[in-house]
Design a protein around this motif. Structure first.
Motif, PDB file in Angstrom:
ATOM      1  N   LEU A  59     -18.535  66.818 -17.444  1.00 37.00           N
ATOM      2  CA  LEU A  59     -19.045  65.456 -17.657  1.00 37.00           C
ATOM      3  C   LEU A  59     -18.000  64.391 -17.347  1.00 37.00           C
ATOM      4  O   LEU A  59     -18.270  63.409 -16.638  1.00 37.00           O
ATOM      5  CB  LEU A  59     -19.523  65.297 -19.100  1.00 37.00           C
ATOM      6  N   VAL A  60     -16.792  64.584 -17.843  1.00 37.97           N
ATOM      7  CA  VAL A  60     -15.744  63.586 -17.605  1.00 37.97           C
ATOM      8  C   VAL A  60     -15.372  63.575 -16.116  1.00 37.97           C
ATOM      9  O   VAL A  60     -15.148  62.517 -15.526  1.00 37.97           O
ATOM     10  CB  VAL A  60     -14.515  63.841 -18.516  1.00 37.97           C
ATOM     11  N   THR A  61     -15.345  64.758 -15.492  1.00 33.54           N
ATOM     12  CA  THR A  61     -15.054  64.829 -14.058  1.00 33.54           C
ATOM     13  C   THR A  61     -16.113  64.053 -13.276  1.00 33.54           C
ATOM     14  O   THR A  61     -15.784  63.278 -12.360  1.00 33.54           O
ATOM     15  CB  THR A  61     -15.032  66.299 -13.590  1.00 33.54           C
ATOM     16  N   ALA A  62     -17.364  64.243 -13.625  1.00 33.20           N
ATOM     17  CA  ALA A  62     -18.444  63.558 -12.906  1.00 33.20           C
ATOM     18  C   ALA A  62     -18.366  62.047 -13.102  1.00 33.20           C
ATOM     19  O   ALA A  62     -18.479  61.274 -12.145  1.00 33.20           O
ATOM     20  CB  ALA A  62     -19.796  64.088 -13.368  1.00 33.20           C
TER      21      ALA A  62
ATOM     22  N   GLY B  11     -17.055  59.723 -10.105  1.00 34.78           N
ATOM     23  CA  GLY B  11     -18.178  59.070  -9.428  1.00 34.78           C
ATOM     24  C   GLY B  11     -19.081  60.065  -8.713  1.00 34.78           C
ATOM     25  O   GLY B  11     -19.566  59.799  -7.606  1.00 34.78           O
ATOM     26  N   ALA B  12     -19.327  61.219  -9.343  1.00 34.45           N
ATOM     27  CA  ALA B  12     -20.194  62.232  -8.725  1.00 34.45           C
ATOM     28  C   ALA B  12     -21.651  61.774  -8.759  1.00 34.45           C
ATOM     29  O   ALA B  12     -21.997  60.806  -9.456  1.00 34.45           O
ATOM     30  CB  ALA B  12     -20.030  63.564  -9.449  1.00 34.45           C
ATOM     31  N   ASP B  13     -22.490  62.497  -8.031  1.00 35.27           N
ATOM     32  CA  ASP B  13     -23.896  62.100  -7.907  1.00 35.27           C
ATOM     33  C   ASP B  13     -24.819  62.865  -8.850  1.00 35.27           C
ATOM     34  O   ASP B  13     -25.986  62.514  -8.993  1.00 35.27           O
ATOM     35  CB  ASP B  13     -24.349  62.303  -6.456  1.00 35.27           C
ATOM     36  N   TRP B  14     -24.314  63.928  -9.450  1.00 36.25           N
ATOM     37  CA  TRP B  14     -25.111  64.656 -10.461  1.00 36.25           C
ATOM     38  C   TRP B  14     -24.162  65.556 -11.236  1.00 36.25           C
ATOM     39  O   TRP B  14     -23.080  65.900 -10.735  1.00 36.25           O
ATOM     40  CB  TRP B  14     -26.220  65.504  -9.806  1.00 36.25           C
ATOM     41  N   VAL B  15     -24.557  65.914 -12.449  1.00 38.26           N
ATOM     42  CA  VAL B  15     -23.733  66.849 -13.233  1.00 38.26           C
ATOM     43  C   VAL B  15     -24.643  67.815 -13.978  1.00 38.26           C
ATOM     44  O   VAL B  15     -25.726  67.418 -14.447  1.00 38.26           O
ATOM     45  CB  VAL B  15     -22.795  66.083 -14.208  1.00 38.26           C
ATOM     46  N   LEU B  16     -24.194  69.060 -14.068  1.00 33.34           N
ATOM     47  CA  LEU B  16     -24.925  70.062 -14.853  1.00 33.34           C
ATOM     48  C   LEU B  16     -23.969  70.608 -15.914  1.00 33.34           C
ATOM     49  O   LEU B  16     -22.877  71.084 -15.581  1.00 33.34           O
ATOM     50  CB  LEU B  16     -25.417  71.205 -13.959  1.00 33.34           C
ATOM     51  N   ILE B  17     -24.388  70.530 -17.171  1.00 33.94           N
ATOM     52  CA  ILE B  17     -23.520  70.968 -18.276  1.00 33.94           C
ATOM     53  C   ILE B  17     -24.264  71.971 -19.166  1.00 33.94           C
ATOM     54  O   ILE B  17     -25.500  71.995 -19.164  1.00 33.94           O
ATOM     55  CB  ILE B  17     -23.009  69.761 -19.124  1.00 33.94           C
ATOM     56  N   PRO B  18     -23.523  72.785 -19.934  1.00 31.45           N
ATOM     57  CA  PRO B  18     -24.185  73.817 -20.739  1.00 31.45           C
ATOM     58  C   PRO B  18     -25.138  73.246 -21.793  1.00 31.45           C
ATOM     59  O   PRO B  18     -26.077  73.931 -22.205  1.00 31.45           O
ATOM     60  CB  PRO B  18     -23.023  74.546 -21.437  1.00 31.45           C
ATOM     61  N   GLU B  19     -24.876  72.021 -22.231  1.00 29.00           N
ATOM     62  CA  GLU B  19     -25.676  71.453 -23.316  1.00 29.00           C
ATOM     63  C   GLU B  19     -27.088  71.074 -22.882  1.00 29.00           C
ATOM     64  O   GLU B  19     -27.970  70.865 -23.722  1.00 29.00           O
ATOM     65  CB  GLU B  19     -25.002  70.185 -23.884  1.00 29.00           C
TER      66      GLU B  19
ATOM     67  N   LEU C 242     -19.594  69.852 -28.995  1.00 31.04           N
ATOM     68  CA  LEU C 242     -20.412  69.709 -27.783  1.00 31.04           C
ATOM     69  C   LEU C 242     -20.444  68.264 -27.304  1.00 31.04           C
ATOM     70  O   LEU C 242     -20.162  67.330 -28.073  1.00 31.04           O
ATOM     71  CB  LEU C 242     -21.837  70.181 -28.068  1.00 31.04           C
ATOM     72  N   VAL C 243     -20.822  68.091 -26.042  1.00 28.19           N
ATOM     73  CA  VAL C 243     -21.014  66.741 -25.487  1.00 28.19           C
ATOM     74  C   VAL C 243     -22.252  66.133 -26.152  1.00 28.19           C
ATOM     75  O   VAL C 243     -23.327  66.741 -26.117  1.00 28.19           O
ATOM     76  CB  VAL C 243     -21.241  66.815 -23.958  1.00 28.19           C
ATOM     77  N   PRO C 244     -22.121  64.947 -26.762  1.00 28.36           N
ATOM     78  CA  PRO C 244     -23.316  64.358 -27.383  1.00 28.36           C
ATOM     79  C   PRO C 244     -24.316  63.883 -26.332  1.00 28.36           C
ATOM     80  O   PRO C 244     -23.924  63.506 -25.222  1.00 28.36           O
ATOM     81  CB  PRO C 244     -22.758  63.173 -28.184  1.00 28.36           C
ATOM     82  N   GLU C 245     -25.588  63.909 -26.714  1.00 31.85           N
ATOM     83  CA  GLU C 245     -26.658  63.535 -25.784  1.00 31.85           C
ATOM     84  C   GLU C 245     -26.442  62.127 -25.236  1.00 31.85           C
ATOM     85  O   GLU C 245     -26.685  61.852 -24.066  1.00 31.85           O
ATOM     86  CB  GLU C 245     -27.976  63.610 -26.535  1.00 31.85           C
ATOM     87  N   SER C 246     -25.959  61.227 -26.114  1.00 26.21           N
ATOM     88  CA  SER C 246     -25.799  59.823 -25.704  1.00 26.21           C
ATOM     89  C   SER C 246     -24.782  59.700 -24.554  1.00 26.21           C
ATOM     90  O   SER C 246     -24.952  58.892 -23.647  1.00 26.21           O
ATOM     91  CB  SER C 246     -25.350  58.974 -26.892  1.00 26.21           C
ATOM     92  N   LEU C 247     -23.744  60.550 -24.584  1.00 22.73           N
ATOM     93  CA  LEU C 247     -22.740  60.483 -23.515  1.00 22.73           C
ATOM     94  C   LEU C 247     -23.324  61.044 -22.215  1.00 22.73           C
ATOM     95  O   LEU C 247     -23.088  60.495 -21.125  1.00 22.73           O
ATOM     96  CB  LEU C 247     -21.475  61.241 -23.926  1.00 22.73           C
ATOM     97  N   TYR C 248     -24.088  62.113 -22.352  1.00 28.72           N
ATOM     98  CA  TYR C 248     -24.745  62.668 -21.157  1.00 28.72           C
ATOM     99  C   TYR C 248     -25.668  61.600 -20.547  1.00 28.72           C
ATOM    100  O   TYR C 248     -25.700  61.426 -19.318  1.00 28.72           O
ATOM    101  CB  TYR C 248     -25.529  63.933 -21.541  1.00 28.72           C
ATOM    102  N   GLU C 249     -26.403  60.872 -21.414  1.00 30.36           N
ATOM    103  CA  GLU C 249     -27.308  59.819 -20.913  1.00 30.36           C
ATOM    104  C   GLU C 249     -26.523  58.737 -20.170  1.00 30.36           C
ATOM    105  O   GLU C 249     -26.986  58.199 -19.183  1.00 30.36           O
ATOM    106  CB  GLU C 249     -28.110  59.186 -22.076  1.00 30.36           C
TER     107      GLU C 249
END
Ligand code: F6P
Length: 346
Positions: free
Chosen positions: A181-184, A188-196, A332-339
């Motif tokens: 997530l932090v890398t993306a 400035g990546a265009d998509w990220v996939l995380i375990p959460e 875990l990465v919180p949902e709000s950060l993923y959003e």
């Protein structure tokens, strides 16, 4: 207050940049209290085997900027066999240790917690490039790992742009998506996939096609090695380490995602795996600074007889956390950060 004369320090689990800075912090602070420091070799294996040697200020003077760990490390788990736990307890006595500082992630800290409960005075220091230890905002090695991965994203974007391709970057991160997530976000990546979050291939491919239609015919997708792809077996060989972890890197999720993108979008796609490159090399300033301070704070805890605890960073300051409350639950990465990350995919 216990009388302390000699302390041991060990590094356990996967190595990461900043471990040597933490060891140096321990030795430097120990000198303020007049403690001798024994470096225990190869993680908990060194305590089981009584393999340790004195560490002087001269030994650690120059190691701040060096990657790896001068003590060596292993994923040895003494709690797999009661006789190894007994050996650890006996060797603490034989080596004359009044305390043990264990630098590591959840597995290493879990052992420190259990040994504390068995009467061995242990203090933990949170280290893992995965950044998923509970009770602390920061773990040693994370900043270097994401700095390396962001550099990889930028290099991949250059080649993606030239070839009008999608480049997939698989990064480490076993149970939590912090690295991805932090890398993306920072790359400035265009998509990220995380375990959460369950991967949504339709949404990802629609987005990549929309970008192409809008005049950006290339992109970078960051994938965490720990992402859960329905139907994908955990790990081909089923082999696990002493703490029961499978080798996620063998699943090849980066290639699976890359194939899926190419199949669904028709856009040429290539895959890179940054893997262990993230764990080595000279630590960033952030890792040097925080690792040093955590090492020093661990010795302060020893001096106050605060065992079964670890220093942690929370809210920008060092706090003391009970190992018992920190171990066994992945941060875990919180949902709000993923959003927030998703909101940037435009
Ligand atoms: O736990 C840290 C970590 O780097 C994970 O991100 C990764 O899955 C694992 O270690 C790899 O371990 P090893 O070095 O044993 O292959």
């Amino acid at each position: 207050m216990p009388e302390i004369k000699k302390i041991g320090v060990l590094t356990g689990g996967g190595d990461s940049s900043g471990l040597n800075a933490a060891i140096r912090g321990v030795v430097m602070r120990a000198a303020d209290y007049g403690y001798e420091v024994l470096g225990i070799h190869d993680g908990w294996a060194g305590l089981i085997n009584g393999d340790a040697a004195l560490l002087s200020i001269d030994d650690v003077r120059e190691i701040l900027s060096h990657g790896g760990t001068i003590l060596g490390t292993s994923r040895t788990n003494p709690f797999k066999k009661e006789e190894d736990v007994v050996k650890c307890i006996e060797n603490v006595k034989k080596l004359g240790l009044d305390a043990v500082v264990a630098i590591g992630g959840d597995d290493t800290l879990g052992v420190a917690n259990k040994l504390s409960q068995r009467g061995v005075p242990c203090v933990g220091v949170p280290k893992t490039m995965d950044n998923d230890v509970s009770g602390t905002d920061y773990c040693i090695g994370f900043d270097t790992a994401v700095t390396v991965a962001v550099d990889a994203v930028e290099r991949l974007r250059d080649t993606a742009r030239s070839h009008r391709r999608i480049m997939v970057l698989e990064v480490m991160g076993r149970d939590a998506g912090w690295v991805a997530l932090v890398t993306a976000m920072a790359g400035g990546a265009d998509w990220v996939l995380i375990p959460e979050v369950e991967p949504d291939f339709d949404a990802m491919c629609d987005h990549l096609l929309k970008l192409r239609a809008a005049g950006k015919p290339y992109g970078v997708v960051v994938v965490s090695e720990g992402v859960n792809i329905p139907g994908l077996a955990e790990e081909p060989s089923g082999e696990t380490d002493a703490f029961g972890h499978v080798r996620l890197g063998l699943r090849g999720v980066g290639h699976i995602v890359g194939n899926e993108i190419e199949k669904r979008t028709g856009i040429q796609t290539r895959v890179a795996v940054v893997g262990h490159i993230q764990r080595g090399g000279s630590p960033t300033v952030t890792d040097r600074f925080y690792a040093t301070r955590l090492g020093m704070a661990a010795v302060d805890l020893v001096s106050r007889g605060e065992f079964g605890k670890m220093p942690a960073f929370a809210g920008g300051e060092i706090r003391v956390v009970d190992l018992a409350t920190a171990v066994g639950k992945t941060k875990l990465v919180p949902e709000s950060l993923y959003e927030e990350a998703v909101a940037l995919f435009k």
